[in-house]
Design a protein around this motif. Structure first.
Motif, PDB file in Angstrom:
ATOM      1  N   SER A  80       0.811  -1.218   0.000  1.00  0.00           N
ATOM      2  CA  SER A  80       0.000   0.000   0.000  1.00  0.00           C
ATOM      3  C   SER A  80       0.843   1.266   0.000  1.00  0.00           C
ATOM      4  O   SER A  80       0.324   2.360  -0.262  1.00  0.00           O
ATOM      5  N   GLY A  81       2.138   1.144   0.318  1.00  0.00           N
ATOM      6  CA  GLY A  81       2.958   2.326   0.477  1.00  0.00           C
ATOM      7  C   GLY A  81       2.556   3.151   1.688  1.00  0.00           C
ATOM      8  O   GLY A  81       2.872   4.336   1.758  1.00  0.00           O
ATOM      9  N   ARG A  82       1.851   2.497   2.613  1.00  0.00           N
ATOM     10  CA  ARG A  82       1.321   3.168   3.812  1.00  0.00           C
ATOM     11  C   ARG A  82       0.486   4.397   3.433  1.00  0.00           C
ATOM     12  O   ARG A  82       0.513   5.424   4.117  1.00  0.00           O
ATOM     13  N   LYS A  83      -0.239   4.263   2.344  1.00  0.00           N
ATOM     14  CA  LYS A  83      -1.098   5.343   1.875  1.00  0.00           C
ATOM     15  C   LYS A  83      -2.132   5.679   2.941  1.00  0.00           C
ATOM     16  O   LYS A  83      -2.845   4.808   3.441  1.00  0.00           O
ATOM     17  N   SER A  84      -2.228   6.957   3.306  1.00  0.00           N
ATOM     18  CA  SER A  84      -3.136   7.358   4.381  1.00  0.00           C
ATOM     19  C   SER A  84      -4.588   7.051   4.040  1.00  0.00           C
ATOM     20  O   SER A  84      -5.365   6.679   4.921  1.00  0.00           O
ATOM     21  N   ALA A  85      -4.971   7.174   2.773  1.00  0.00           N
ATOM     22  CA  ALA A  85      -6.357   6.886   2.393  1.00  0.00           C
ATOM     23  C   ALA A  85      -6.683   5.413   2.574  1.00  0.00           C
ATOM     24  O   ALA A  85      -7.792   5.050   2.991  1.00  0.00           O
ATOM     25  N   ASP A  86      -5.725   4.530   2.258  1.00  0.00           N
ATOM     26  CA  ASP A  86      -5.953   3.098   2.453  1.00  0.00           C
ATOM     27  C   ASP A  86      -6.095   2.776   3.926  1.00  0.00           C
ATOM     28  O   ASP A  86      -6.957   1.981   4.330  1.00  0.00           O
ATOM     29  N   ARG A  87      -5.276   3.403   4.757  1.00  0.00           N
ATOM     30  CA  ARG A  87      -5.356   3.157   6.194  1.00  0.00           C
ATOM     31  C   ARG A  87      -6.664   3.707   6.759  1.00  0.00           C
ATOM     32  O   ARG A  87      -7.245   3.124   7.681  1.00  0.00           O
ATOM     33  N   PHE A  88      -7.131   4.813   6.217  1.00  0.00           N
ATOM     34  CA  PHE A  88      -8.422   5.350   6.642  1.00  0.00           C
ATOM     35  C   PHE A  88      -9.555   4.390   6.316  1.00  0.00           C
ATOM     36  O   PHE A  88     -10.414   4.107   7.151  1.00  0.00           O
ATOM     37  N   VAL A  89      -9.583   3.881   5.076  1.00  0.00           N
ATOM     38  CA  VAL A  89     -10.642   2.941   4.692  1.00  0.00           C
ATOM     39  C   VAL A  89     -10.575   1.683   5.550  1.00  0.00           C
ATOM     40  O   VAL A  89     -11.608   1.147   5.989  1.00  0.00           O
ATOM     41  N   MET A  90      -9.369   1.203   5.830  1.00  0.00           N
ATOM     42  CA  MET A  90      -9.210   0.045   6.712  1.00  0.00           C
ATOM     43  C   MET A  90      -9.830   0.326   8.080  1.00  0.00           C
ATOM     44  O   MET A  90     -10.575  -0.494   8.631  1.00  0.00           O
ATOM     45  N   GLY A  91      -9.529   1.501   8.629  1.00  0.00           N
ATOM     46  CA  GLY A  91     -10.096   1.864   9.927  1.00  0.00           C
ATOM     47  C   GLY A  91     -11.598   2.013   9.879  1.00  0.00           C
ATOM     48  O   GLY A  91     -12.309   1.591  10.801  1.00  0.00           O
ATOM     49  N   LEU A  92     -12.119   2.607   8.810  1.00  0.00           N
ATOM     50  CA  LEU A  92     -13.559   2.795   8.680  1.00  0.00           C
ATOM     51  C   LEU A  92     -14.291   1.462   8.619  1.00  0.00           C
ATOM     52  O   LEU A  92     -15.335   1.278   9.265  1.00  0.00           O
ATOM     53  N   LEU A  93     -13.757   0.519   7.863  1.00  0.00           N
ATOM     54  CA  LEU A  93     -14.394  -0.792   7.763  1.00  0.00           C
ATOM     55  C   LEU A  93     -14.351  -1.524   9.100  1.00  0.00           C
ATOM     56  O   LEU A  93     -15.294  -2.237   9.465  1.00  0.00           O
ATOM     57  N   ARG A  94     -13.266  -1.355   9.842  1.00  0.00           N
ATOM     58  CA  ARG A  94     -13.209  -1.938  11.188  1.00  0.00           C
ATOM     59  C   ARG A  94     -14.221  -1.266  12.109  1.00  0.00           C
ATOM     60  O   ARG A  94     -14.844  -1.931  12.952  1.00  0.00           O
ATOM     61  N   ALA A  95     -14.383   0.040  11.964  1.00  0.00           N
ATOM     62  CA  ALA A  95     -15.309   0.766  12.838  1.00  0.00           C
ATOM     63  C   ALA A  95     -16.747   0.330  12.621  1.00  0.00           C
ATOM     64  O   ALA A  95     -17.580   0.467  13.515  1.00  0.00           O
ATOM     65  N   CYS A  96     -17.057  -0.208  11.440  1.00  0.00           N
ATOM     66  CA  CYS A  96     -18.415  -0.682  11.146  1.00  0.00           C
ATOM     67  C   CYS A  96     -18.664  -2.106  11.650  1.00  0.00           C
ATOM     68  O   CYS A  96     -19.805  -2.563  11.651  1.00  0.00           O
ATOM     69  N   ALA A  97     -17.613  -2.807  12.049  1.00  0.00           N
ATOM     70  CA  ALA A  97     -17.705  -4.246  12.299  1.00  0.00           C
ATOM     71  C   ALA A  97     -17.944  -4.578  13.768  1.00  0.00           C
ATOM     72  O   ALA A  97     -17.434  -3.904  14.668  1.00  0.00           O
ATOM     73  N   ASP A  98     -18.687  -5.663  13.994  1.00  0.00           N
ATOM     74  CA  ASP A  98     -18.763  -6.266  15.324  1.00  0.00           C
ATOM     75  C   ASP A  98     -17.497  -7.042  15.642  1.00  0.00           C
ATOM     76  O   ASP A  98     -17.054  -7.089  16.794  1.00  0.00           O
ATOM     77  N   ALA A  99     -16.946  -7.702  14.609  1.00  0.00           N
ATOM     78  CA  ALA A  99     -15.785  -8.571  14.804  1.00  0.00           C
ATOM     79  C   ALA A  99     -14.886  -8.480  13.588  1.00  0.00           C
ATOM     80  O   ALA A  99     -15.354  -8.278  12.470  1.00  0.00           O
ATOM     81  N   VAL A 100     -13.575  -8.639  13.831  1.00  0.00           N
ATOM     82  CA  VAL A 100     -12.586  -8.710  12.757  1.00  0.00           C
ATOM     83  C   VAL A 100     -12.008 -10.116  12.776  1.00  0.00           C
ATOM     84  O   VAL A 100     -11.448 -10.558  13.786  1.00  0.00           O
ATOM     85  N   LEU A 101     -12.148 -10.816  11.658  1.00  0.00           N
ATOM     86  CA  LEU A 101     -11.798 -12.229  11.547  1.00  0.00           C
ATOM     87  C   LEU A 101     -10.503 -12.366  10.758  1.00  0.00           C
ATOM     88  O   LEU A 101     -10.395 -11.873   9.633  1.00  0.00           O
ATOM     89  N   ILE A 102      -9.500 -13.021  11.366  1.00  0.00           N
ATOM     90  CA  ILE A 102      -8.229 -13.251  10.685  1.00  0.00           C
ATOM     91  C   ILE A 102      -7.797 -14.691  10.917  1.00  0.00           C
ATOM     92  O   ILE A 102      -8.294 -15.380  11.810  1.00  0.00           O
ATOM     93  N   GLY A 103      -6.830 -15.133  10.106  1.00  0.00           N
ATOM     94  CA  GLY A 103      -6.226 -16.435  10.304  1.00  0.00           C
ATOM     95  C   GLY A 103      -4.964 -16.320  11.148  1.00  0.00           C
ATOM     96  O   GLY A 103      -4.389 -15.231  11.303  1.00  0.00           O
ATOM     97  N   ALA A 104      -4.516 -17.443  11.667  1.00  0.00           N
ATOM     98  CA  ALA A 104      -3.312 -17.439  12.502  1.00  0.00           C
ATOM     99  C   ALA A 104      -2.092 -16.980  11.702  1.00  0.00           C
ATOM    100  O   ALA A 104      -1.184 -16.353  12.250  1.00  0.00           O
ATOM    101  N   GLY A 105      -2.075 -17.256  10.396  1.00  0.00           N
ATOM    102  CA  GLY A 105      -0.964 -16.822   9.564  1.00  0.00           C
ATOM    103  C   GLY A 105      -0.873 -15.310   9.490  1.00  0.00           C
ATOM    104  O   GLY A 105       0.230 -14.742   9.510  1.00  0.00           O
TER     105      GLY A 105
END
Length: 296
Positions: A80-105
């Motif tokens: 992403s090049g640590r693009k601020s807009a990408d990090r914002f969208v990532m945060g916004l999508l997390r803010a809408c979620a009850d849970a964030v699901l990831i794998g152990a990897g």
């Protein structure tokens, strides 16, 4: 039927925030959560989901690489090049979620990460908190780590802060006594098999109907294989990653779809900032979890 004319939100750029995303296209009739004004301005409009919903978020290079391999921790930031807009969208999508699901990897590959909205975009923390209050969400989304084997880095700060660890009976046995006290083990399978439908049913029973997954590719493969993924948010970064002999996966791993089992999508939103594209797709496959209801 759909709105094709680019529109721009009123109100200018939020102080100390980022340039608003430019709305290029959005399908008409999308659900809306009524974002706080600063978030709506930065996102270039509103955002919402029809619940229950499982939605994924990835950043990929132009040539389809989403991870650079195990020898490159936190490689999503490099893509992403640590693009601020990408990090914002990532945060916004997390803010809408009850849970964030990831794998152990994914947990192992990002040794210092926290899957909270403000971790990736601290400038928007007050607005994320306001959104979560308006949605009657907990202060932070619950982190859910999926591991069939029970092999997780128990010292990871995200686990130290508390998480739900979903595993098989065998995996849960291996985890017994090893996890931080703030973690809870969720047994969602027997033997060595772990069905994502069982994991999501358990999350729905916890009241989690807005579930964001941030991968990785094998977890997305499992969700698609069981027909459980509803939407995909994909940031296309203007970079070419390339491949040699090192495994550099695309969006899906462990599941072959074409030519016999294509998973078609519909583009429902497109935004841009500079040379980055922020795309939102809806899966056309049947929603296998539609019948799952939260326990009373």
């Amino acid at each position: 039927m759909a709105e094709h004319t680019p529109t721009h939100p009123v109100g200018g750029t939020p102080p100390g925030f980022l340039e608003p995303l430019e709305l290029l296209y959005e399908e008409a009739g999308q659900p809306r959560f009524r974002l706080p004004p600063a978030l709506a301005t930065a996102y270039g409009g509103d955002l919402g989901f029809t619940l229950p919903c499982v939605y994924a978020n990835f950043v990929a290079s132009i040539d389809g690489v989403v991870a650079l391999g195990p020898e490159y921790p936190s490689s999503g930031s490099a893509i992403s090049g640590r693009k601020s807009a990408d990090r914002f969208v990532m945060g916004l999508l997390r803010a809408c979620a009850d849970a964030v699901l990831i794998g152990a990897g994914t947990l192992r590959a990002t040794p210092r990460h926290r899957w909270t909205p403000d971790h990736v975009c601290p400038q928007a923390a007050p607005d994320f908190a306001e959104l979560r209050r308006s949605l009657r969400r907990a202060a932070e989304p619950e982190l859910v780590v999926v591991t069939a084997s029970g092999d997780v880095p128990t010292e990871h700060p995200a686990l130290q802060s508390g998480a739900l660890v979903a595993s098989t009976v065998d995996g849960a046995r291996r985890l017994d006594g090893r996890l931080p006290a703030a973690c809870t083990v969720l047994t969602a399978g027997e033997g060595s098999a772990l069905r994502m439908a069982d994991v999501l049913a358990a999350l729905h029973a916890h009241g989690h109907t807005a579930v964001l997954t941030e991968g990785g590719p094998r977890l997305i493969g499992h969700l698609l294989g069981e027909g459980l993924l509803d939407e995909l948010f994909l940031t296309t970064s203007p970079v070419l990653a390339g491949r040699t002999d090192t495994s550099r996966p695309g969006l899906i791993a462990g599941l072959a779809l074409l030519p016999n089992r294509p998973a078609w999508t519909d583009l429902i939103s497109a935004r841009r900032q500079d040379s980055y594209l922020f795309l939102r797709y809806r899966l056309r496959t049947p929603h296998a979890h539609d019948g799952l209801q939260a326990a009373p």
